[in-house]
Motif scaffolding. Structure first.
Motif, mmCIF file in Angstrom:
data_model
loop_
_atom_site.group_PDB
_atom_site.id
_atom_site.type_symbol
_atom_site.label_atom_id
_atom_site.label_comp_id
_atom_site.label_asym_id
_atom_site.label_seq_id
_atom_site.Cartn_x
_atom_site.Cartn_y
_atom_site.Cartn_z
ATOM 1 N N PRO A 207 0.810 -1.221 0.000
ATOM 2 C CA PRO A 207 0.000 0.000 0.000
ATOM 3 C C PRO A 207 0.845 1.274 0.000
ATOM 4 O O PRO A 207 0.507 2.235 -0.702
ATOM 5 N N ASP A 208 1.950 1.290 0.732
ATOM 6 C CA ASP A 208 2.808 2.480 0.753
ATOM 7 C C ASP A 208 3.395 2.772 -0.616
ATOM 8 O O ASP A 208 3.464 3.923 -1.043
ATOM 9 N N MET B 243 2.114 1.860 -3.467
ATOM 10 C CA MET B 243 1.011 2.276 -4.337
ATOM 11 C C MET B 243 0.755 3.771 -4.188
ATOM 12 O O MET B 243 0.588 4.477 -5.174
ATOM 13 N N LEU B 244 0.737 4.256 -2.944
ATOM 14 C CA LEU B 244 0.479 5.679 -2.712
ATOM 15 C C LEU B 244 1.524 6.563 -3.370
ATOM 16 O O LEU B 244 1.222 7.674 -3.804
ATOM 17 N N PRO C 276 -5.327 9.889 2.364
ATOM 18 C CA PRO C 276 -5.291 8.817 1.362
ATOM 19 C C PRO C 276 -5.529 7.461 2.019
ATOM 20 O O PRO C 276 -5.211 7.267 3.194
ATOM 21 N N LYS C 277 -6.078 6.560 1.232
ATOM 22 C CA LYS C 277 -6.318 5.199 1.703
ATOM 23 C C LYS C 277 -5.540 4.233 0.820
ATOM 24 O O LYS C 277 -5.449 4.440 -0.389
ATOM 25 N N ALA C 278 -4.991 3.207 1.421
ATOM 26 C CA ALA C 278 -4.321 2.166 0.646
ATOM 27 C C ALA C 278 -4.461 0.857 1.398
ATOM 28 O O ALA C 278 -4.360 0.825 2.630
ATOM 29 N N GLN D 13 -4.390 -3.789 0.859
ATOM 30 C CA GLN D 13 -4.210 -4.983 0.052
ATOM 31 C C GLN D 13 -5.402 -5.890 0.318
ATOM 32 O O GLN D 13 -5.799 -6.075 1.471
ATOM 33 N N CYS E 180 -5.253 1.926 -3.899
ATOM 34 C CA CYS E 180 -5.085 3.173 -3.160
ATOM 35 C C CYS E 180 -6.066 4.202 -3.711
ATOM 36 O O CYS E 180 -6.493 4.124 -4.858
ATOM 37 N N GLU E 181 -6.425 5.149 -2.847
ATOM 38 C CA GLU E 181 -7.409 6.173 -3.194
ATOM 39 C C GLU E 181 -6.954 7.508 -2.640
ATOM 40 O O GLU E 181 -6.526 7.603 -1.479
ATOM 41 N N LYS E 182 -7.044 8.535 -3.484
ATOM 42 C CA LYS E 182 -6.795 9.909 -3.046
ATOM 43 C C LYS E 182 -7.906 10.789 -3.592
ATOM 44 O O LYS E 182 -8.354 10.610 -4.727
#
Length: 168
Positions: free
Chosen positions: A29-30, A32-33, A49-51, A53, A64-66
């Protein structure tokens, strides 16, 4: 009885190894961000932000989402790593090849091609809604949606992504 316990232990161990290998294959996840811009000119990050697996049966993917906004204007970015879920990638990208291109006074829907990327973009002039869907390196799937954001501005945001740094 011992053979059943040994067999069960072996199956559990094999499952754990498969799970660990799948986690190594998709980006964390990190990581991906880091592939998604932290800033968009003229916008503020709306929420953290969200990330994460995800594991669905034997399929593993990362997401991931921003979210960004500027008054009534907003941009939402979702990035998926489908390295270990190629069927999900195929499902997300297959309809572009059969889509009809539309370019009228009120609606734009057309394919989008870039190096190692293909996708679809759309813009509704009536409600000022824009969307870009992009398959990247036959592995990543990016969705960008804009409310009160024109398509050319959404494309400019896309140009801030480090697409050449995406793993293949």
């Amino acid at each position: 009885m011992l053979n059943k316990q040994l067999l069960l232990s072996i199956l559990i161990f094999a499952s754990l190894i498969h799970f660990a290998k799948a986690q190594d294959r998709v980006l964390s996840p990190d990581k991906m961000l880091k592939l998604v811009p932290n800033q968009i000119k003229g916008f503020q990050q709306r929420i953290d932000p969200k990330a994460l697996q995800m594991n669905i049966g034997t399929l593993t993917y990362a997401l991931c989402e921003k979210n960004f906004n500027d008054g009534k204007r907003s941009v939402k970015i979702l990035l998926f790593d489908f390295k270990e879920a190629s069927i999900m990638y195929s499902q997300a990208t297959r309809k572009w090849s059969n889509q009809l291109i539309i370019e009228s006074d009120s609606l734009v829907e057309r394919s989008l091609k870039m190096t190692n990327c293909s996708g679809w973009e759309s813009f509704s002039r009536q409600n000022q809604a824009s969307q870009i869907f992009l398959g990247i390196c036959d592995r990543f799937f990016l969705t960008m949606t804009g409310e009160n954001v024109k398509l050319d501005e959404l494309r400019s945001i896309l140009n801030t992504f480090p697409l050449q740094e995406f793993p293949k």
